[in-house]
Design a protein around this motif. Structure first.
Motif, PDB file in Angstrom:
ATOM      1  N   PHE A 151       0.824  -1.218   0.000  1.00 46.53           N
ATOM      2  CA  PHE A 151       0.000   0.000   0.000  1.00 46.53           C
ATOM      3  C   PHE A 151       0.856   1.266   0.000  1.00 46.53           C
ATOM      4  O   PHE A 151       0.493   2.269   0.603  1.00 46.53           O
ATOM      5  N   LYS A 222     -11.591   2.903  -0.783  1.00 48.89           N
ATOM      6  CA  LYS A 222     -10.984   1.630  -1.195  1.00 48.89           C
ATOM      7  C   LYS A 222      -9.574   1.894  -1.702  1.00 48.89           C
ATOM      8  O   LYS A 222      -9.346   2.741  -2.562  1.00 48.89           O
ATOM      9  N   TYR A 223      -8.600   1.174  -1.140  1.00 52.06           N
ATOM     10  CA  TYR A 223      -7.203   1.316  -1.531  1.00 52.06           C
ATOM     11  C   TYR A 223      -6.777   0.086  -2.320  1.00 52.06           C
ATOM     12  O   TYR A 223      -6.972  -1.052  -1.875  1.00 52.06           O
ATOM     13  N   GLU A 224      -6.215   0.314  -3.476  1.00 49.08           N
ATOM     14  CA  GLU A 224      -5.771  -0.782  -4.325  1.00 49.08           C
ATOM     15  C   GLU A 224      -4.378  -1.244  -3.927  1.00 49.08           C
ATOM     16  O   GLU A 224      -3.515  -0.436  -3.589  1.00 49.08           O
ATOM     17  N   SER A 301      -9.803  -2.609   1.430  1.00 48.18           N
ATOM     18  CA  SER A 301      -8.763  -3.290   0.646  1.00 48.18           C
ATOM     19  C   SER A 301      -9.106  -4.753   0.440  1.00 48.18           C
ATOM     20  O   SER A 301      -9.978  -5.306   1.121  1.00 48.18           O
TER      21      SER A 301
END
Length: 413
Positions: A151, A222-224, A301
């Motif tokens: 991340f 939302k974190y990719e 995530s």
């Protein structure tokens, strides 16, 4: 009684109440759960959410830490604050006959937390001491390094407890601002279980919620996971190599195929003995005592992660073995025997996952929180029961993104 979701309207806000009645014991558990207020909210200083929760565990400004704790202990009342990645939770647990008294102290804590320089310094000292000790906890070091790789550049790259530098920089104003922004009714979900009447409960907690600031609601971002394959090697004085690995997993919490991901990951590495990783790495090659892979899926995530320890001289062999196991898994899928054994375990162990009221309440809360209909967990078990080998293998072969593994390794200087 089955769990239900009720609503309480206060200040033009509909406060959800996840409720599970259980009259077998005269106990009550209540949680105020604030959404998007966990470590994901540490946008200014890493560790601020967890630090703020520890301040909430220091009692009220009027009574102080010791006197507040004594008041609770004399009546066997438990009040505590904690954080997850996405939530900030304040919990009350007590006997039914002490619930009113517990609510009184619960409200006092919300209105008058111990926001003093003395409390901040106490929490800072203990937190820094814990972080200093964790510098020699190489599982902790490798785990944090993996998150930093997966991340990079986002708030999820930071340790939830913060770093020594970030914790040193936290002051009273930081905590005050964090609590003012996050402990607000617009972010609130209430979860209650035990021997309590829902109508009476609503009357009692409505007064507490009405006195809280309204604040502003916010949705979880939302974190990719980074698609770039990376490796970080940290040198320490260690007798073992600590290998942590992770990769993207393109699935959401409310995906129709989530149950397939659950079964697949169990076979790959979450199932202990009998899983692919354990069989190949421990049983056949003797490279490690244990090896695991787990699915990490939340609103913020979605990724696969795993870990193992091995001898220093076996580091490269172990890493190559992990890569091969995952590659073969994606290419060839699983066997009928592996699928049937997994079904037996997941279906057979289900009663153990819902044997207590708190377990059932948590499950219902997660269903509601993730936007699923109540009872989704039971429907998921039915899907697992009916899952066919060809459908599972098709799913596994489709998710080639888990091959893009990054590694965080702690090894000898």
């Amino acid at each position: 009684m089955a769990a239900t979701v009720e609503e309480l309207k206060i200040k033009d806000i509909n406060i959800p109440i996840v409720f599970e009645e259980d009259k077998r014991l005269p106990l009550v558990t209540m949680q105020f759960i604030f959404q998007n207020s966990g470590s994901i909210a540490d946008t200014t200083k890493a560790g601020l959410a967890k630090f703020s929760a520890k301040i909430m565990n220091e009692g009220t400004k009027e009574l102080g830490s010791s006197a507040f704790a004594e008041k609770l202990e004399s009546r066997a009342i438990h009040i505590s604050a904690s954080t997850g990645r996405e939530t900030f939770v304040i919990e009350l647990g007590c006997l039914k006959e002490e619930f009113d008294e517990g609510l009184k102290y619960f409200e006092l804590l919300l209105k008058d937390p111990n926001l003093t320089q003395e409390a901040v310094q106490k929490v800072k000292t203990t937190t820094l001491g814990n972080l200093a000790r964790k510098e020699n906890d190489f599982d902790y070091v490798a785990s944090n390094e993996l998150k930093a790789l997966l991340f990079e550049g986002s708030v999820l790259a930071n340790p939830s407890s913060g770093t020594i530098d970030s914790v040193k920089s936290i002051d009273l104003n930081d905590v005050q601002e964090f609590l003012d922004k996050n402990l607000v009714s617009s972010k609130l979900i209430v979860a209650v279980g035990g021997d309590v009447d829902i109508k009476e409960l609503k009357d009692k907690i409505s007064k507490i919620i009405a006195s809280m600031p309204k604040g502003e609601a916010s949705s979880v971002k939302k974190y990719e996971v980074s698609k770039e394959v990376k490796e970080k090697i940290v040198k320490k004085e260690t007798q073992q190599a600590y290998i942590y690995f992770g990769s993207p997993y393109n699935i959401s919490v409310n995906s129709e195929d989530y149950y397939k991901a659950r079964v697949a990951t169990f076979i790959l590495g979450a199932g202990g003995f009998g899983s692919r990783l354990m069989e190949e790495i421990r049983v056949k090659k003797g490279l490690a005592y244990s090896a695991y892979a787990r699915l990490q899926v939340s609103k913020s995530s979605s990724y696969m992660s795993g870990y193992l320890q091995t001898k220093l001289e076996s580091l490269e062999d172990a890493k190559a073995t992990v890569k091969k196991i995952v590659a073969d898994f994606v290419k060839e899928g699983v066997t009928e025997e592996e699928l049937e054994q997994t079904k037996k375990f997941l279906l057979g162990s289900e009663p153990l996952r819902v044997e207590t009221m708190s377990q059932r309440l948590h499950r219902t809360f997660m269903e509601f929180y993730n936007g699923q209909e109540l009872g989704n967990s039971l429907k998921e078990l039915e899907k697992i029961k009916k899952l066919k080998l060809d459908d599972l293998n098709e799913f596994i072969k489709f998710h080639k993104e888990i091959l893009d593994m990054s590694f965080a390794i702690v090894t000898k200087r």
